[in-house]
Enzyme design. Sequence first.
Site, mmCIF file in Angstrom:
data_model
loop_
_atom_site.group_PDB
_atom_site.id
_atom_site.type_symbol
_atom_site.label_atom_id
_atom_site.label_comp_id
_atom_site.label_asym_id
_atom_site.label_seq_id
_atom_site.Cartn_x
_atom_site.Cartn_y
_atom_site.Cartn_z
ATOM 1 N N LYS A 211 -48.141 17.505 -44.682
ATOM 2 C CA LYS A 211 -48.773 16.486 -44.229
ATOM 3 C C LYS A 211 -49.439 15.416 -44.883
ATOM 4 O O LYS A 211 -49.902 15.726 -46.035
ATOM 5 C CB LYS A 211 -50.168 17.349 -43.464
ATOM 6 C CG LYS A 211 -51.449 16.565 -43.194
ATOM 7 C CD LYS A 211 -51.179 15.929 -41.948
ATOM 8 C CE LYS A 211 -51.099 16.684 -40.624
ATOM 9 N NZ LYS A 211 -50.797 16.079 -39.411
ATOM 10 N N ASN A 242 -49.514 10.487 -40.686
ATOM 11 C CA ASN A 242 -50.453 10.441 -39.437
ATOM 12 C C ASN A 242 -50.577 8.889 -39.438
ATOM 13 O O ASN A 242 -51.759 8.325 -39.213
ATOM 14 C CB ASN A 242 -51.673 11.096 -39.942
ATOM 15 C CG ASN A 242 -51.759 12.498 -39.412
ATOM 16 O OD1 ASN A 242 -52.203 13.466 -40.110
ATOM 17 N ND2 ASN A 242 -51.114 12.520 -38.280
ATOM 18 N N HIS A 339 -45.938 20.101 -31.876
ATOM 19 C CA HIS A 339 -47.261 19.853 -32.663
ATOM 20 C C HIS A 339 -48.102 21.030 -32.762
ATOM 21 O O HIS A 339 -47.946 21.887 -31.779
ATOM 22 C CB HIS A 339 -47.967 18.599 -32.051
ATOM 23 C CG HIS A 339 -49.325 18.354 -32.729
ATOM 24 N ND1 HIS A 339 -50.344 18.842 -32.196
ATOM 25 C CD2 HIS A 339 -49.551 17.659 -33.680
ATOM 26 C CE1 HIS A 339 -51.500 18.459 -32.954
ATOM 27 N NE2 HIS A 339 -50.977 17.635 -34.010
#
Length: 441
Positions: A211, A242, A339
């Site tokens: 992430k 993101n 996801h």
Amino acid sequence: MTTIDSKFLKQNGPRIKQFIITPIAVIDPPLLNAAGLHAPYALRTIVELITDDNISGISEIPGNISIDEALEQSKSLIIGRDPFQLNEIRYVLESFFGKETASQRGYTPWDQRKLVHIFSAIEVACLDIIGKVTGRPIVDILGGKMRDAVPFSAYLFYKHEGAGGELGFGTDASATGWAAGRQASALNPAQIVDQAKAMCNEFGFKSIKLKGGVFEPRVEVDSVFALREAFGADVPLRIDPNALWTVETSIKYGREMESVLEYLEDPTRGQANMAEVRKAVKTPLATNMCTTAFDDIPHSIAIGAEDIILSDHHFWGGLKSSMELSKICETFGRGLSMHSNSHLGISLAAMVHLGAALPTVPYALDTHYPWQSDEVITAGRFKFEDGSVAVSNEPGLGVELNRDELARLHQNYLNCGLTKRDDEVEMQKVEPGWKFKTVRW
């Protein structure tokens, strides 16, 4: 509100007599992401539907007080209905709440729409009931099992030291193995590698996701290369900034990572920007941010916004909708994977049934499950073997509520004072004045 013709109100099936909504809070470590910092507790909502012959169906969705309030409004629409009549239930909910648009998703990494969460919660609980009535697992109701176990990926986070929950940024000195690894600081490439080793050693994951969107891109790209050096070319890698990178930044670092990435997830914001990056880099692009609803797909296909769509039954309106999405992806040459958000075993069970029913699973699915230590099912924590979870053959979801743990985690919710996720507020406790930005680098 539009009414349904009485001919649709069939009388020969079970009827839902109870609709129980229980918000809970589960321990969550101080994980960093593009929107800020995870709170010490992650919120989930457990839904239980009980039929007139006392068959219980359960589900789990992300916790949010406004969605919980909407679920309360749904009770009068759902009680008395046949759980087999999912088309009717969707129609009733859409007639009452109205259809949502993709733009209502919001800019944060998580989806902020209401109706998709509401229908997902109700649909999964109904499918659990249907499975118990018919004596078949949900995977069979979705079309049948294509694999006996579903592979998942390690999901790494930059994080501050801390165990979360009452400990917050403190740690349990007696913890060992992954329980200790989950508490450890991970703020640089070397610590990310340590985190990956601890997680993969515990769960056997064969692929790794990082992430991103937390630090300047150079740090995150260096972390990817550090993972490649530590794990070798046989372990697929992916990174998710993101959507915080510009097109230029995405192309620059996307090209640099071409030799090591399985796919690059949401490097930049919006379909047009993703399409521009996709033309410039060889690595496949994945998304759970620019194509997040069926209404998004025509434009996505027209301009070539991504190669892989990361489905999430909580956000796409349930398990059956996710199966429909797989057919669309197959038709238009898109890959499909999954996801994840912070979750417990009810959601994981649903994800496994879906993953087992999909025609193909070319990429290991995302899961936050290693980051949670609580559980709300009677069998306790799910077991991973070589990074995969076996598909249950038991009727329905194959899991049951642990009511003592449900009560404990509901008390956590009442005690912690959180009613919705707000990573920006949590980040400001560490970095005063910090603000979420839709584009940062």
